[in-house]
Design a protein around this motif. Structure first.
Motif, PDB file in Angstrom:
ATOM      1  N   ARG A  10     -11.608  -2.264  -1.996  1.00 52.55           N
ATOM      2  CA  ARG A  10     -10.906  -2.871  -3.143  1.00 52.55           C
ATOM      3  C   ARG A  10     -11.373  -2.232  -4.451  1.00 52.55           C
ATOM      4  O   ARG A  10     -10.564  -1.961  -5.339  1.00 52.55           O
ATOM      5  CB  ARG A  10     -11.142  -4.377  -3.159  1.00 52.55           C
ATOM      6  CG  ARG A  10     -10.341  -5.142  -2.134  1.00 52.55           C
ATOM      7  CD  ARG A  10     -10.892  -6.558  -1.917  1.00 52.55           C
ATOM      8  NE  ARG A  10     -11.155  -7.259  -3.161  1.00 52.55           N
ATOM      9  CZ  ARG A  10     -10.252  -7.956  -3.855  1.00 52.55           C
ATOM     10  NH1 ARG A  10      -9.005  -8.043  -3.402  1.00 52.55           N
ATOM     11  NH2 ARG A  10     -10.582  -8.571  -4.968  1.00 52.55           N
ATOM     12  N   PHE A  19      -4.972  -7.373  -1.443  1.00 56.75           N
ATOM     13  CA  PHE A  19      -5.692  -6.531  -0.483  1.00 56.75           C
ATOM     14  C   PHE A  19      -7.003  -7.178  -0.064  1.00 56.75           C
ATOM     15  O   PHE A  19      -7.785  -7.624  -0.913  1.00 56.75           O
ATOM     16  CB  PHE A  19      -5.985  -5.153  -1.088  1.00 56.75           C
ATOM     17  CG  PHE A  19      -4.789  -4.250  -1.181  1.00 56.75           C
ATOM     18  CD1 PHE A  19      -3.512  -4.756  -1.390  1.00 56.75           C
ATOM     19  CD2 PHE A  19      -4.927  -2.877  -1.076  1.00 56.75           C
ATOM     20  CE1 PHE A  19      -2.409  -3.922  -1.490  1.00 56.75           C
ATOM     21  CE2 PHE A  19      -3.841  -2.035  -1.176  1.00 56.75           C
ATOM     22  CZ  PHE A  19      -2.571  -2.555  -1.385  1.00 56.75           C
ATOM     23  N   PHE A  74       0.838  -1.199   0.000  1.00 56.64           N
ATOM     24  CA  PHE A  74       0.000   0.000   0.000  1.00 56.64           C
ATOM     25  C   PHE A  74       0.875   1.252   0.000  1.00 56.64           C
ATOM     26  O   PHE A  74       0.625   2.212  -0.740  1.00 56.64           O
ATOM     27  CB  PHE A  74      -0.910  -0.038   1.222  1.00 56.64           C
ATOM     28  CG  PHE A  74      -1.966   1.029   1.260  1.00 56.64           C
ATOM     29  CD1 PHE A  74      -2.600   1.457   0.111  1.00 56.64           C
ATOM     30  CD2 PHE A  74      -2.339   1.596   2.472  1.00 56.64           C
ATOM     31  CE1 PHE A  74      -3.585   2.440   0.154  1.00 56.64           C
ATOM     32  CE2 PHE A  74      -3.318   2.571   2.532  1.00 56.64           C
ATOM     33  CZ  PHE A  74      -3.939   2.994   1.367  1.00 56.64           C
ATOM     34  N   PHE A 126      -9.783   1.238  -4.881  1.00 56.75           N
ATOM     35  CA  PHE A 126      -8.378   1.166  -5.280  1.00 56.75           C
ATOM     36  C   PHE A 126      -8.232   0.766  -6.745  1.00 56.75           C
ATOM     37  O   PHE A 126      -7.476   1.386  -7.503  1.00 56.75           O
ATOM     38  CB  PHE A 126      -7.629   0.155  -4.398  1.00 56.75           C
ATOM     39  CG  PHE A 126      -7.455   0.598  -2.972  1.00 56.75           C
ATOM     40  CD1 PHE A 126      -7.154   1.904  -2.663  1.00 56.75           C
ATOM     41  CD2 PHE A 126      -7.588  -0.306  -1.924  1.00 56.75           C
ATOM     42  CE1 PHE A 126      -6.988   2.324  -1.354  1.00 56.75           C
ATOM     43  CE2 PHE A 126      -7.424   0.099  -0.606  1.00 56.75           C
ATOM     44  CZ  PHE A 126      -7.122   1.409  -0.322  1.00 56.75           C
ATOM     45  N   VAL A 131      -3.609  -5.162  -5.972  1.00 62.17           N
ATOM     46  CA  VAL A 131      -4.783  -4.937  -5.115  1.00 62.17           C
ATOM     47  C   VAL A 131      -5.726  -6.131  -5.205  1.00 62.17           C
ATOM     48  O   VAL A 131      -6.229  -6.624  -4.181  1.00 62.17           O
ATOM     49  CB  VAL A 131      -5.519  -3.647  -5.513  1.00 62.17           C
ATOM     50  CG1 VAL A 131      -6.859  -3.543  -4.785  1.00 62.17           C
ATOM     51  CG2 VAL A 131      -4.665  -2.427  -5.214  1.00 62.17           C
TER      52      VAL A 131
END
Length: 540
Positions: A376, A494, A318, A379, A490
């Motif tokens: 998510r 993530f 990140f 992003f 991502v």
């Protein structure tokens, strides 16, 4: 409008980041999805009142921590404006290239050094102490930079500014996450990062105003430089009137004091508040008074288990992708404008100032959508738009020498990139980072996160002026590829954290496939919410 917003928040409280007792613990290979959320049940019985006097007092306490974010904002665009000032360039004989890059990165070197001590200072002595110490160092650095008569002094000033800024950033971020009311934690914690723009907007418009003077001399850069310490001075005036966070108090054996703080700021003065009892019980159950946060030197807990390794990998990734997605416009907007064909110094300063209102607009949109869209998705959607806008900017910059009008089109896409970045990534920098780390390792993890941010910023602050001097618009191609790769990082790494409690997030990391488990939990929660709404409609 504000009443409508308050009514909406009153009816849709954010239950994400306060831990709740677990009945179905998720273990590797045995994933179960929680169906009971005690916090949500308590908030139904005791709905918060966002404009009550206790909540307004809470906002005031959090505003003090937000000043830590403004400190970083003041430096970022203040020094960026200096690169468009001939008075600064002539005084220090710095005209771009590696020497300018070194001046910029000295601040980040200070960040790196300070990052080694920020967490260990904030854990044993408290969040307020970290904010106080960092503010004192920032004031010292600002005075040195303002009074500089040579390069050595300004470099030293920037180093101390960097050390102080990372200390207040670590303490302020942790303070905001731990004191924010659980019903509105997304907005209150996300607001911390958004206040970065208040610092940038103030500094850039002051610089633009001073550029209109007929013969400003060195005050053109000395006045904005001394104003960098303004957030720190204000913080030192008010920090004595705010409480330490309840979680830190519980971790240090001061349970009665923690109860008083919770009653005053979360329980609206009611000593029998069910919310206060729930929060305090969970803190006592989950926070160790002998944890690694009491050992300033012990970072092993950050990498002890598979779950903690996944968590820290996510946190460091990140930090990487939020910093290397494109050149830091806070420092190099004038340089990027020059590459787009805009060479007038005053116009560069104006356009440098305009980037902040544009990003504030994006951040305000985030406030409206943050609880309705998954992390998510934000992003990945943001990264897709950044790839598209950056590709168009690259093409316009490459062709502007033969088609001058394309330079203006390129500038438009700079602002579109910034608005999208502010809407999808910027508010998440504090929110998502604080969501995925538990209390016991939070200060150290956030300090390491800030250390990583500054390490990557060091690269991305030194390289652009050198790269633009040597390869021009082709340098943008690196960022296009990097942003594209970020979409997949991502997707595969993530986890989803929206409307998840701290304990649920910890359970997600303990599962065999954290990303899949987090998505399943989100889908099930959404389905149950729809079913509950339908049942309510039928009953009505």
């Amino acid at each position: 409008m504000s009443n409508e917003k308050g009514e909406y928040e009153h009816q849709h409280p954010d239950d994400r980041t306060t831990p709740s007792p677990s009945h179905d613990v998720i273990k590797p290979g045995n994933e179960k999805i929680r169906t009971v959320n005690p916090l949500q049940e308590v908030l139904k019985e005791e709905p918060p009142h966002p404009w009550s006097w206790p909540m307004i007092r809470l906002y005031g306490c959090l505003w003090v921590s937000y000043l830590c974010s403004m400190t970083n904002g003041f430096d970022a665009n203040t020094f960026g404006g200096f690169t468009a000032m001939s008075t600064f360039e002539d005084y220090f004989n710095v005209y771009g290239g590696g020497e300018l890059g070194f001046m910029v990165t000295m601040y980040i070197i200070g960040n790196l050094v300070g990052g080694l001590f920020a967490g260990p200072i904030t854990d044993p002595f408290g969040r307020r102490f970290g904010m106080i110490l960092g503010s004192v160092v920032c004031i010292m650095g600002s005075v040195m930079q303002t009074s500089a008569q040579n390069k050595s002094t300004i470099l030293a000033g920037r180093f101390f500014l960097g050390m102080g800024a990372v200390t207040v950033q670590t303490a302020g971020t942790t303070y905001a996450a731990e004191l924010a009311h659980p019903a509105y934690r997304a907005i209150l914690t996300g607001g911390y990062q958004s206040c970065f723009f208040i610092g940038t907007m103030t500094s850039t418009f002051i610089e633009y105003g001073l550029s209109g003077l007929s013969n400003p001399g060195t005050i053109e850069w000395r006045i904005p430089s001394i104003l960098q310490c303004l957030p720190s001075v204000i913080l030192l005036c008010f920090v004595w009137n705010i409480p330490e966070t309840p979680r830190w108090l519980v971790a240090n054996g001061k349970v009665d004091k923690a109860r008083e703080v919770l009653i005053r700021y979360h329980g609206e003065g009611n000593p029998n508040s069910k919310l206060v009892k729930l929060e305090l019980a969970e803190m006592e159950a989950t926070i160790s008074t002998h944890g690694s946060d009491k050992r300033w030197w012990d970072f092993r807990e950050l990498f002890r288990t598979r779950a903690s390794i996944h968590r820290m990998t996510t946190l460091l990734a990140f930090a990487l992708f939020q910093n290397l997605i494109w050149p830091p416009t806070s420092y190099y907007m004038p340089l990027m404008l020059k590459n787009a064909g805009i060479t007038d110094s005053r116009r560069q300063l104006l356009l440098n100032a305009v980037q902040t209102p544009v990003m504030i607009g994006g951040a305000l949109i985030n406030v409206l959508i943050v609880e309705h869209v998954s992390r998510r998705f934000l992003f990945m959607y943001g990264s897709c738009i950044m790839v598209a806008t950056l590709s168009i900017l690259t093409a316009c910059t490459a062709l502007q020498t033969t088609h001058p009008k394309l330079g203006t089109v390129g500038v438009v896409f700079i602002y579109l990139f910034l608005a999208n970045f502010a809407m999808t990534w910027v508010p998440m920098m504090t929110l998502y980072a604080s969501e995925i780390v538990p209390f016991e390792t939070r200060a150290k993890a956030i300090a390491l996160y800030n250390l990583a941010i500054n390490a990557f910023s060091l690269i991305n602050s030194y390289v652009p002026p050198v790269a633009f001097d040597n390869i021009g618009w082709k340098f943008y191609l690196f960022y296009i590829v990097f942003d594209f790769v970020g979409i997949f990082v991502v997707y595969f790494l993530f986890i989803e954290t929206r409307k998840r409690t701290l304990e649920e997030i910890e359970e997600i990391f303990q599962s065999s496939n954290p990303v899949r488990t987090s998505i399943q939990m989100s889908k099930r929660a959404a389905r149950e919410a729809r079913e509950a709404q339908q049942a309510g409609d039928l009953a009505a």
